[in-house]
Design a protein around this motif. Sequence first.
Motif, PDB file in Angstrom:
ATOM      1  N   SER A 217      33.785  52.406  42.277  1.00 24.79           N
ATOM      2  CA  SER A 217      35.013  52.731  41.551  1.00 24.79           C
ATOM      3  C   SER A 217      36.017  51.589  41.453  1.00 24.79           C
ATOM      4  CB  SER A 217      35.692  53.934  42.210  1.00 24.79           C
ATOM      5  OG  SER A 217      34.893  55.082  42.079  1.00 24.79           O
ATOM      6  N   TYR A 220      36.673  49.280  38.375  1.00 24.48           N
ATOM      7  CA  TYR A 220      35.949  50.323  37.661  1.00 24.48           C
ATOM      8  C   TYR A 220      35.241  49.807  36.417  1.00 24.48           C
ATOM      9  CZ  TYR A 220      34.760  54.896  35.850  1.00 24.48           C
ATOM     10  OH  TYR A 220      34.051  55.977  35.398  1.00 24.48           O
ATOM     11  N   THR A 250      40.105  54.976  41.972  1.00 22.23           N
ATOM     12  CA  THR A 250      39.615  55.099  40.612  1.00 22.23           C
ATOM     13  C   THR A 250      40.833  55.102  39.692  1.00 22.23           C
ATOM     14  OG1 THR A 250      37.758  56.437  41.384  1.00 22.23           O
ATOM     15  CG2 THR A 250      38.285  56.546  39.029  1.00 22.23           C
TER      16      THR A 250
END
Length: 448
Positions: A217, A220, A250
Amino acid sequence: MKLTTSRRSLMSGLITGAGALPFLASATASQAAPGAALAPRPPMGWNSWNSFATTINEAQALETAHIMAEKLKPHGYTVFTIDIQWYEPGATSYTYAEKPVPTMDGYGRLLPAPNRFPSAADGRGFKPVADQVHALGLQFGIHLMRGIPRLAVEQNLPVFGTKFHAQDIANTDSICPWNPDMYGVDMTKPGAQAYYDSVFALYASWGVDFVKMDDMSRPYDAHAPEIEAAHAAIVKTGRPIVLSLSPGETPVPRAAHVRKYAQMWRISDDFWDEWPLLEAQFTRLENWNEHRTIGGWPDADMLPLGRLALGNRDTKFTPAEQKTLMTLWSIARSPLIMGGDLRYLDQPTLDLLTNDEVLAVNQSSHDNQPHFLADGRRVWTAQAENGDHYLALFNTTSAEAELSFDLGILGRKSAKVRDLWARTDLDNVSGFFTAQVPSHGAGLYRLS
């Protein structure tokens, strides 16, 4: 990192206290994610990281799974996950070997270290362990690092079922900053998808139900092709495997993408038992609230409760902070993954984890919304399946405080109140509901 997100509605109302301010809130996304059938409710389970670090072995895993099946499964905890470095013979702590020598097959696919997992010998992998976990009525999960083992690249092992080799697909510039095991996979290269297909096909053959995939993540966008590759590989196996992405943060603007390709994703870096880390999760969960949907669960990380850190200590959270943790994760519908060592599970921790009235908020509520930010006072509400309301009051200050909530915000003039933590009915109230909440504490109530 400061997270921002658009707000679609202004909720008016009042929580008493100097400096009270309205908080912009919006409803949970109503459209189900593509993975709705895989994770229709926030996953609940146990993970080895908080208590065993990199060191868990087969005997410890099976002992823990039996305890989980006996004490936690009746309350909905079903996902049993072996975390990082299960393929490393010499793993010893929370640190990583500078020159790892992971256990692999001839195609660069990680295998359980047989000195730690004896039943994995002769190519059996985790299937014998998974079979025993399944026999207990649990699901079996493993941790996986993004990419291909560096050792496989050094040895230039073939990619299963293709004419390509590890050096054809590896991106040696794509490395995890904290773990030296893997190189990234360049998804523009022929054979790259085939490698991921082969990895997940192997793990599906073992009976894996859940994969926590790490180093995904962040950053990302750089890793998005491998997120998509892991999803495609899982679909190709034909086995219903939940994909959980780690670590965070994230980025909120990538909500649509992550909901399409994963069922869980971390919203922060590793969460441990420190009050500032818990307090920071309020804002993150608020920012993600409108993007949570059925089958797509923003993950505030594991529950560091009970015995932790290779048995060296118990959680540093106070009893009030532990209740705040469980209340926030429940009202915001984060996955509930216990991290403490179940072999030392004490009664207060067990009671905290198995209050079915609280767990129902996590598993079955809807229209979950934060309402205010005001001088260390935070409020969330949600609705029960029968139309009752849930009310969570949080006091993040250093002193006990009286919190008062206007029932009119929920369209109510009066309510019958049940304290979910105490499992006790309170007096009926009209107009406002008021409660004394301890420092760093929380209250959770059902209004009917």
